[in-house]
Write a protein that holds these residues in place. Structure first.
Motif, PDB file in Angstrom:
ATOM      1  N   GLU A   1       0.838  -1.197   0.000  1.00  0.00           N
ATOM      2  CA  GLU A   1       0.000   0.000   0.000  1.00  0.00           C
ATOM      3  C   GLU A   1       0.874   1.248   0.000  1.00  0.00           C
ATOM      4  O   GLU A   1       0.602   2.211  -0.715  1.00  0.00           O
TER       5      GLU A   1
ATOM      6  N   ILE B   1      -5.121   5.567   6.680  1.00  0.00           N
ATOM      7  CA  ILE B   1      -6.506   5.373   6.227  1.00  0.00           C
ATOM      8  C   ILE B   1      -6.644   4.028   5.519  1.00  0.00           C
ATOM      9  O   ILE B   1      -7.564   3.254   5.785  1.00  0.00           O
ATOM     10  N   SER B   2      -5.696   3.734   4.614  1.00  0.00           N
ATOM     11  CA  SER B   2      -5.817   2.472   3.866  1.00  0.00           C
ATOM     12  C   SER B   2      -5.569   1.268   4.773  1.00  0.00           C
ATOM     13  O   SER B   2      -6.160   0.207   4.582  1.00  0.00           O
ATOM     14  N   THR B   3      -4.720   1.441   5.793  1.00  0.00           N
ATOM     15  CA  THR B   3      -4.467   0.337   6.720  1.00  0.00           C
ATOM     16  C   THR B   3      -5.713   0.020   7.544  1.00  0.00           C
ATOM     17  O   THR B   3      -6.055  -1.156   7.751  1.00  0.00           O
ATOM     18  N   VAL B   4      -6.393   1.075   7.986  1.00  0.00           N
ATOM     19  CA  VAL B   4      -7.635   0.864   8.751  1.00  0.00           C
ATOM     20  C   VAL B   4      -8.684   0.194   7.856  1.00  0.00           C
ATOM     21  O   VAL B   4      -9.369  -0.750   8.276  1.00  0.00           O
ATOM     22  N   ALA B   5      -8.764   0.664   6.599  1.00  0.00           N
ATOM     23  CA  ALA B   5      -9.722   0.056   5.658  1.00  0.00           C
ATOM     24  C   ALA B   5      -9.377  -1.418   5.434  1.00  0.00           C
ATOM     25  O   ALA B   5     -10.269  -2.284   5.397  1.00  0.00           O
ATOM     26  N   TYR B   6      -8.074  -1.715   5.313  1.00  0.00           N
ATOM     27  CA  TYR B   6      -7.642  -3.096   5.113  1.00  0.00           C
ATOM     28  C   TYR B   6      -8.006  -3.963   6.325  1.00  0.00           C
ATOM     29  O   TYR B   6      -8.475  -5.093   6.179  1.00  0.00           O
TER      30      TYR B   6
ATOM     31  N   HIS C   1     -10.417  -3.454   8.369  1.00  0.00           N
ATOM     32  CA  HIS C   1     -11.869  -3.645   8.347  1.00  0.00           C
ATOM     33  C   HIS C   1     -12.250  -4.748   7.353  1.00  0.00           C
ATOM     34  O   HIS C   1     -13.029  -5.652   7.666  1.00  0.00           O
ATOM     35  N   GLU C   2     -11.656  -4.672   6.153  1.00  0.00           N
ATOM     36  CA  GLU C   2     -11.950  -5.687   5.122  1.00  0.00           C
ATOM     37  C   GLU C   2     -11.498  -7.075   5.570  1.00  0.00           C
ATOM     38  O   GLU C   2     -12.185  -8.069   5.329  1.00  0.00           O
TER      39      GLU C   2
ATOM     40  N   THR D   1      -8.628  -9.244  -1.039  1.00  0.00           N
ATOM     41  CA  THR D   1      -9.202  -8.946   0.268  1.00  0.00           C
ATOM     42  C   THR D   1      -9.506 -10.241   0.996  1.00  0.00           C
ATOM     43  O   THR D   1      -9.392 -10.349   2.212  1.00  0.00           O
TER      44      THR D   1
END
Lengths: 215, 265
Positions: free
Chosen positions: A157, A183-188, A190-191, B109
């Motif tokens: 990322e 932000i992308s780490t938190v989104a990752y 979550h996913e 994912t």
């Protein structure tokens, strides 16, 4: 440089290091960790790093891959080196940096030469005595698997964010990559949580394949 | 071939999954908290999924993916009822999940382990099989899907189509009765799309597919349109797709044409 290059991922080969039993590697990890922590000399760190690189070469990690790994640590090295030059001593800084690089190198050798399920099974066995305290070794193993998986993803990322900055003519700098990376780490995260839940890997119930228990 | 499964109203023995009971949503409301308060995602949605394959259509942000995640118990409803196989999802989440697989649009994912075979083995972990049997089963399943030769490769070295096949293999490894697919063709090139279409036709599972791909939707028996969190249309896929295209080209009605938001797909 991608994140996968930093810690490595399992490479299916038939080398002496691949064939070594997991407990050999576990003992080596404990001995090296103790030696590095107990010693205040950068020489021990230098020897450990050299030994790890040599073992990695035997295990099929190429010199180019090693260079990529060490290059991936450049920001860490720069920041820590600057700190120790300003507030500590060069010898102390060299000891800390070589210790960190040795452990990264050990992780790379371990992950490149050992299938992750074997490592997980090893942790499950290692943590088995903790069952008496209500700890679920499988949960610990899963957490380790997700952690190992997350490091290259986050590094990738970072690479993508850097490329996005470069493509817009903006110089890559930590203060520019930090916020989008968080932000992308938190989104990752979550996913990943959703993916684990969707696959039932966070459920405690053991479910035989449907063919074995059709209603 | 079109066929309908037994209605969810035939109440099953408490706590047991009834294969043919389908998926039923009753007066479902779903909302997400934001710094500015709750945002409604689904509003008073009542719909049944009994057909072998159903496409869920809708614009970005319409609530398609959120609806899918309700069926798998990932999202939690504010009010209403979601029943899968006759089981209330909120009460029997783990049991429902063992019968319902979910394929994400981005396979990376979903793939957690570093290699294809390890990821399929991970899915098999909750089956209680021995390590050796897990490995053998995983290799066999990957071969069945045509990616056996990539079993030991890093998931990063696989093409997008191969990653999707590995993710699908991981989901199907535990033999779910219902398969949810969240925009499964979004990242695929035409060749892999066609392969996926062909593969989906051979699967024995009931399929519920959230998609923007109208070719895929047309291959489903039924279709549902979600707009602004409400069911706007449901029925045979061809007629629903025509209606959806018409709305997309012009304007969606301000109110759902289905006054009671009830449908059977």
């Amino acid at each position: 440089m991608t994140g996968v290059d930093l810690f490595g991922t399992y490479s299916h080969r038939d080398t002496l290091i691949h064939r070594a039993p997991l407990w050999y590697k576990g003992i080596a990890l404990i001995l090296i960790s103790f030696a590095l922590v107990a010693s205040k000399s950068w020489v021990i760190g230098g020897v450990a790093l050299s030994a790890m690189i040599l073992v990695g070469l035997i295990g099929g990690i190429t010199p180019k891959q090693w260079l990529q790994t060490l290059f991936g640590l450049k920001w860490l090295v720069i920041i820590l080196a600057a700190y120790y030059v300003l507030f500590g001593s060069i010898a102390q800084g060299a000891d800390v940096l070589l210790t960190l690089m040795s452990m990264v190198a050990f992780s790379k050798v371990l992950l490149t030469t050992t299938p992750l399920p074997r490592i997980i099974d090893g942790f499950v066995r290692l943590c088995a005595p903790l069952k008496i305290f209500g700890v679920k070794p499988e949960r610990i193993a899963m957490a380790i698997a997700v952690m190992v998986r997350s490091i290259p993803v986050i590094m990738n990322e970072h690479t993508m964010i850097s490329h996005a900055l470069i493509s817009r003519g903006v110089k890559v700098a930590p203060h520019r990559t930090f916020t989008p990376l968080i932000i992308s780490t938190v989104a990752y995260a979550h996913e990943t949580g959703e993916a684990l839940a969707a696959r039932g890997l966070m459920d405690t119930e053991v479910s035989p394949p449907a063919s074995e228990h059709k209603n | 071939m079109k066929f309908f499964l037994r209605g969810a109203s035939d109440s099953p023995v408490s706590g047991s999954f009834v294969k043919d009971a389908g998926v039923s949503l009753r007066a479902v409301n779903l909302s997400y908290p934001t710094p500015d308060g709750q945002v409604d995602i689904l509003r008073d949605v009542t719909v049944d999924f009994f057909a072998r394959s159903t496409a869920i259509l809708g614009l970005n942000g319409s609530g398609k993916s959120s609806l899918l995640k309700l069926v798998n118990g990932i999202n939690t409803i504010r009010s209403g009822s979601v029943q899968v196989g006759g089981l209330e999802v909120q009460e029997h989440t783990a049991r429902v999940r063992s019968h319902v697989g979910l394929l994400f649009s981005n396979p990376l994912t979903q793939l957690i382990m570093p290699t294809a075979v390890e990821d399929v083995e991970l899915s098999l972990q909750r089956t209680g099989l021995s390590r050796e049997r897990r490995r053998a089963t995983a290799l066999e399943l990957l071969s069945t899907r045509g990616v056996g030769h990539r079993a030991e490769h890093s998931i990063y070295d696989l093409s997008g189509g191969e990653q999707q096949l590995v993710a699908l293999t991981s989901v199907l490894a535990v033999e779910p009765e219902i398969l949810l697919l969240d925009e499964p063709t979004t990242l695929l090139d035409l060749r892999n799309k066609l392969r996926l279409y062909a593969l989906l036709e051979t699967l024995p599972q009931q399929l519920i597919i959230s998609t923007h791909d109208l070719d895929l939707a047309a291959r489903c028996e039924r279709a549902v349109v979600i707009h602004n969190g409400r069911v706007y249309a449901e029925g045979a896929s061809r007629s629903v797709i025509a209606q959806y295209e018409n709305w997309c080209a012009r304007e969606f009605p301000t109110q759902s044409p289905l006054a009671s938001d009830q449908g059977v797909a």
